[in-house]
Design a protein around this motif. Structure first.
Motif: not given
Lengths: 273, 175
Positions: B6, B9-10, B13-14, B47
């Motif tokens: 996670x 992934x964050x 994504x950022x 995700x």
């Protein structure tokens, strides 16, 4: 034209390079939440499928019990067949051999068996034996799993496609029914890329579910998406599912009570990935 | 998804939100709301595949860009068959870049206006080729077409864009 192409490239950069979303952090947060919702719905859909299978098996059992004439129905598996395997060890060996025999040409590694014929009977689920392995041929690598499930006495083949999963990319599902009632349900479960293909063969006595989870090569795709498809086609999976080798294995399992359910089973790819 | 996945992934994504948004902004002809929707949908799809395939995506950034373009084309197809309406006014351009004078703004408006008049596929080809600097082969893979088809579409899309720009084509690059 090349001058115009260069100018366009520069102009696009000038136009877009300073553009920003209003709130990048909010976008990430909402995308994360949306992704989690999609995952939850997928899991729920799988549980729903299992419940639908169980319900249909139960209903099928009732229908057969009332419609067959005079109890003349014969057990196609038990009659005139070779002596079925009785113990778990023997069943594991047969599952192993069957998969090795059917998945050729190609290389099988890390073959793993799962047998729940004894333990699940106590929990109200139909007994099942599973085998999975990493399969590699000239087209690529995938985890192939097979589950053989013994059905309750009098159950009928379902022959229905699972409900479409919300938020997932379910491909077309095909149902084929033989004249004697046997069914084949084949489906590309995740289409883009074709990384999860399934075929389920079902008679009144047992069910064989064959799944293929593709393991594309890391870094094999220059722009992120694979250009090929999984090693085995749905037709090949169906051919494996229909093999008589599974029938003799199913015949060696105890017949569950009519109330038994057929849960959805899938072997995780983690040990092989 | 595990905590470490996670977190990865964050971070991904950022890092990718801005590049994805810029591509989406161009694809949508400057429609900031639709661009944000496309980015959000793309990141949510990332995700879904992240935990299972993060080590097999090859190049997750390129994968995300491809997902974005396909989402855009799918969205256009859906709109074309459902509720798309033609309007006399350009879409809302949302937040404008902080820097740049009146000339830059005029350039952006001209270019976006011309892009908006192209078909979604033409726009996608031009954005992939001239904004993302993708090769013909990569573009073909992203759009699930042959290299020959992409070459032909590129030439035609350039001709159309040039025609849409008219005399302003020469003003694309500040002298």
């Amino acid at each position: 034209m090349p001058e115009f192409e260069d100018a366009l490239s520069t102009a696009l950069r000038q136009a877009a390079e300073a553009v920003l979303p209003d709130s990048p952090l909010r976008l990430v947060s909402e995308a994360h939440a949306q992704g989690r919702r999609i995952r939850r719905r997928r899991k729920a859909a799988i549980v729903t499928t299992a419940a639908a299978v169980a319900a249909a098996v139960a209903v099928g059992g009732t229908v057969v019990a009332t419609s067959l004439s005079g109890g003349h129905r014969t057990d196609a598996i038990a009659a005139g067949r070779p002596t079925p395997p009785s113990g778990q060890r023997e069943r594991d060996a047969r599952m192993h051999d069957a998969l090795t025999t059917l998945l050729t040409p190609g290389t099988l590694t890390g073959i793993r068996t799962e047998d729940s014929a004894a333990s699940e009977a106590k929990e109200g689920q139909a007994p099942a034996a599973g085998v999975a392995a990493k399969f590699t041929d000239s087209r690529g690598t995938a985890v192939v799993s097979v589950f053989v499930t013994r059905k309750p006495a009098g159950a009928q083949p379902m022959g229905v496609c699972p409900p479409a999963r919300v938020g997932a990319s379910d491909g077309p599902c095909h149902v084929f029914t033989y004249k004697d009632g046997r069914t084949i349900v084949s489906q590309v479960v995740v289409e883009a890329p074709d990384d999860w293909l399934a075929s389920t063969y079902e008679t009144g006595d047992y069910q064989v579910a064959v799944n293929q989870l593709w393991l594309p090569k890391p870094g094999a795709h220059s722009s992120g998406l694979p250009t090929t498809v999984a090693p085995l086609t749905v037709a090949q999976l169906t051919s494996i599912a229909e093999s008589d080798l599974w029938r003799t294995i199913a015949a060696g399992m105890p017949v569950p009570p009519r109330s038994a359910t057929l849960p959805f089973r899938l072997i995780e790819t983690t040990p092989w990935s | 998804m595990r905590q470490a996945q996670t977190k990865a992934y964050i971070e991904f994504a950022q890092a990718r939100t801005r590049p994805l948004y810029r591509s989406a902004w161009l694809l949508t002809g400057g429609d900031s709301h639709l661009a944000e929707d496309l980015v959000q949908e793309t990141l949510s799809r990332m995700y879904v595949v992240w935990g299972r395939r993060s080590d097999k995506l090859g190049n997750p950034a390129a994968y995300a860009q491809t997902v974005l373009v396909r989402n855009f084309l799918m969205h256009r197809r859906r709109r074309a068959t459902t509720t798309e309406r033609l309007t006399a006014e350009p879409p809302e351009y949302g937040r404008q870049p902080a820097a740049g004078g009146a000339g830059d703004v005029a350039l952006r408006m001209t270019l976006l206006d011309a892009l908006t008049r192209l078909s979604p596929k033409d726009r996608a080809v031009l954005v992939l080729r001239y904004w993302e600097d993708r090769s013909v082969e990569d573009t073909a893979e992203a759009l699930q077409a042959s290299s020959g088809a992409i070459r032909t579409r590129t030439v035609r899309a350039l001709e159309r864009l040039r025609a849409e720009l008219g005399e302003q084509a020469a003003d694309l690059v500040p002298r």
